[in-house]
Design an enzyme around this catalytic site. Sequence first.
Site, mmCIF file in Angstrom:
data_model
loop_
_atom_site.group_PDB
_atom_site.id
_atom_site.type_symbol
_atom_site.label_atom_id
_atom_site.label_comp_id
_atom_site.label_asym_id
_atom_site.label_seq_id
_atom_site.Cartn_x
_atom_site.Cartn_y
_atom_site.Cartn_z
ATOM 1 N N HIS A 87 -13.562 34.753 69.162
ATOM 2 C CA HIS A 87 -14.184 33.922 68.133
ATOM 3 C C HIS A 87 -13.792 32.479 68.443
ATOM 4 C CE1 HIS A 87 -15.202 32.188 64.258
ATOM 5 N NE2 HIS A 87 -15.800 33.312 63.927
ATOM 6 N N ARG B 123 -18.795 25.578 60.573
ATOM 7 C CA ARG B 123 -19.779 24.953 61.459
ATOM 8 C C ARG B 123 -21.188 25.122 60.902
ATOM 9 N NH1 ARG B 123 -19.819 27.821 66.121
ATOM 10 N NH2 ARG B 123 -18.368 29.378 65.334
#
Length: 374
Positions: A7, A27
Amino acid sequence: MEFVQFHPTGMVWPPGVRGLLVTEAVRGEGGILRNKDGDRFMWKYLPEDRRGEYAATDEEAARWVTALSQGRESDARRPPELSTRDNVSRAIYTEVREGRGSPHGGVFLDISYLPADHVRRKLPSMYEQFKELADVDITTGPMEVGPTTHYVMGGIRVDAETGATAVAGLYAAGEVAAGMHGANRLGGNSLSDLLVFGARTGRAAADHAATAAEPYLDPVMVRAASEELAAPLERTHGEDPYVIQRDLQATMQQLVGIFRIEADLDEALERLARLRERAATMCTTGGRAFNPGWNLVFELANLLTVSEAITRSARERTESRGAHSRLDHPATDDATWGARNIAVSRAADGSMAVRTVPLPAMTDELRALLDGGH
């Protein structure tokens, strides 16, 4: 076992929470990745054939954030930070490796340019996580983040219909079992894996348990297992399991991480052999109740086995595919590897045997689905 998904964003500081996941929602809500020089570096890591999908400037990326807040994100192209997990992970890793990382070995993820009440409303768990664990207010400053191990696509070989393993009476489903996700897992697919194969495996295991004979427990083996469990508590001198765990993490991160080369993998195997020797003398203090150090002794035996399996498989696969990236073999080699998997098993002498096995033939029904048929 070579296919390990990273990740892109995990916490990197303080040490006690290193690796704790930082959700992609940061994000997704407009979080910007910058290196230590303040550069928004993701632009240069976008794949050439997909650059048209992403915003080309800061101004265009900002328009996407505005469109998102108004529920019409399809009206603008996505910011570069929303590239695929593997691409963002490799970009961060490269920035750090080339000396442009943050003070604690990551990069900066910043969403503080948005209104504070918006950030707290949209990302309440991340706000609390950084405030409580890192003393960082994400509404006023950036987070330090770096790639963290997320999911292993490899695992135990099981029968697809029943979840049965090669060990009689042992069944497996979920991330521990291999074969569902190929070389890289798409987000959310592990839930489908659990629901579908968890149900199949649960039914098969229950059917087996209802008809299986009572197992025989050899008293000699039971006594040997009991003595093995007690040994770390009875030793007065030996290795600290927490030190070995730290050294194992450093070895795998440095030498068997996002990018791999043969020399690093060879060195990793040498280090793993030394760590296994040290692990044989581990000792811990305290009693048997609520003793995490005692538990870690036996977890480390499994961690060392899994780490060796990953390393040997990564060295064997001389190509790059999915989550496996070999800098010395950057291309995908379908002629050699397109129809083969790597299998790891215990050899007769107790060592780890690695071999290639052919992929099972795809059924006509599945081929038709993949080709767009009905």
